[in-house]
Motif scaffolding. Structure first.
Motif, PDB file in Angstrom:
ATOM      1  N   THR A  70      19.060 -29.724 -12.096  1.00 17.83           N
ATOM      2  CA  THR A  70      17.969 -30.680 -12.304  1.00 17.83           C
ATOM      3  C   THR A  70      18.087 -31.455 -13.612  1.00 17.83           C
ATOM      4  OG1 THR A  70      16.541 -29.022 -13.374  1.00 17.83           O
ATOM      5  CG2 THR A  70      16.446 -29.175 -10.968  1.00 17.83           C
ATOM      6  N   LEU A 124      15.219 -34.223 -12.406  1.00 21.65           N
ATOM      7  CA  LEU A 124      13.760 -34.159 -12.399  1.00 21.65           C
ATOM      8  C   LEU A 124      13.134 -34.976 -13.516  1.00 21.65           C
ATOM      9  CD1 LEU A 124      13.138 -30.422 -11.472  1.00 21.65           C
ATOM     10  CD2 LEU A 124      12.896 -32.449 -10.020  1.00 21.65           C
ATOM     11  N   VAL A 164       9.035 -38.301 -14.865  1.00 25.78           N
ATOM     12  CA  VAL A 164       9.275 -37.627 -13.596  1.00 25.78           C
ATOM     13  C   VAL A 164       9.431 -38.694 -12.511  1.00 25.78           C
ATOM     14  CG1 VAL A 164       8.279 -36.054 -11.891  1.00 25.78           C
ATOM     15  CG2 VAL A 164       7.946 -35.625 -14.341  1.00 25.78           C
ATOM     16  N   ALA A 193      10.473 -30.894 -16.996  1.00 27.35           N
ATOM     17  CA  ALA A 193      11.066 -31.053 -15.672  1.00 27.35           C
ATOM     18  C   ALA A 193      10.470 -30.056 -14.686  1.00 27.35           C
ATOM     19  CB  ALA A 193      12.579 -30.879 -15.754  1.00 27.35           C
ATOM     20  N   LEU A 247       8.506 -30.821 -11.271  1.00 25.37           N
ATOM     21  CA  LEU A 247       8.889 -30.304  -9.960  1.00 25.37           C
ATOM     22  C   LEU A 247       7.683 -29.722  -9.237  1.00 25.37           C
ATOM     23  CD1 LEU A 247      10.922 -29.469  -7.794  1.00 25.37           C
ATOM     24  CD2 LEU A 247      11.414 -27.416  -9.167  1.00 25.37           C
TER      25      LEU A 247
END
Length: 254
Positions: free
Chosen positions: A8, A33, A164, A192, A196
């Motif tokens: 990510t 992310l 994001v 991040a 998510l």
């Protein structure tokens, strides 16, 4: 068959580690992310970095900060010290010609954060010094406040913007597929991870969030591990900073 690995990291730092994971025979999904974008007005960044040799210490909060700054740094001034909080930033500086002997970082890679960087530095030597902190548009104030408390003249230099990603139909489909695959997630920032969880919550399916909370998360910093547990994630491996430790964590599991 082994589970897929979801990396990510922001896209600029993802591919080298993704390649090493593939070399282990693992399937990798690169799913940034956080989107890292340049600031619309680069003039303040260029102006501050043009006077780099006037500082006694330059601190970079992340590899993204290194990338953004070195777009405007033709060469590192001789003798100028740098400070970083993690191994990724240290390696990024070395790759750009900064001597390793001039880079300060936390002594223990398992605790790569501002608190441990401050412990590694001789703060008393910064009295009267000019210090530059290169970071994103927003961030913690602990580093700047601590340098000022030590008597340094501190300039905080925003160098990039992070956000994001928006939940598009394509991203929603990828997230559902990865959750269904019971993936292993490499999470490299608390921001991040919160992003998510926020994206999954937008799918309006409580089971999807609950499923992530039971999947394996690999994190490099204790602060991220704490965030993961606060968000209900139960299977968290703390590796410490550096790709070698992340790879070792992947190899230690069946």
């Amino acid at each position: 068959m082994s589970r897929p690995v979801v990396l990510t990291r922001p896209i600029a730092q993802a591919e080298p580690l993704a390649g090493r994971i593939r070399a282990l025979g693992r399937a990798v999904e690169v799913l940034p992310l956080l989107e890292i974008t340049p600031l619309p007005d680069q003039a303040p960044l260029r102006a501050a970095l043009a006077g780099l040799a006037d500082y006694q210490l330059v601190a970079f909060v992340s590899p993204n900060a290194v990338d953004a700054a070195f777009a405007h740094i033709p060469g590192w001034p001789e003798g100028l010290r740098a400070a970083v909080v993690g191994e990724g930033s240290r390696q990024a500086l070395i790759a750009r010609g900064v001597p390793a002997s001039q880079i300060d970082c936390p002594a223990d890679p398992a605790h790569s954060d501002t608190e441990h960087l401050l412990q590694a530095l001789d703060l008393s030597a910064l009295r009267g010094a000019r210090v530059l902190i290169v970071r994103g548009e927003s961030g913690r104030e602990l580093m700047a406040d601590s340098f000022r408390a030590a008597g340094a003249a501190v300039t905080v230099l925003p160098a990039y913007r992070r956000a994001v990603p928006q939940l598009t139909p394509e991203l929603a489909a990828r997230l559902r597929a990865l959750i269904d695959a019971d993936a292993e997630w490499i999470i490299t920032s608390s921001e991040a991870l919160r992003g998510l969880i926020g994206l999954l919550q937008q799918l309006n399916n409580v089971k999807i969030v609950a499923s992530l909370q039971h999947q394996h998360l690999i994190v490099p910093h204790s602060r991220i591990a704490d965030t993961a547990r606060e968000l209900g994630c139960q299977n968290v491996t703390l590796t410490g900073s550096g790709d070698e430790r992340v790879l070792a964590a992947l190899q230690s599991r069946p």
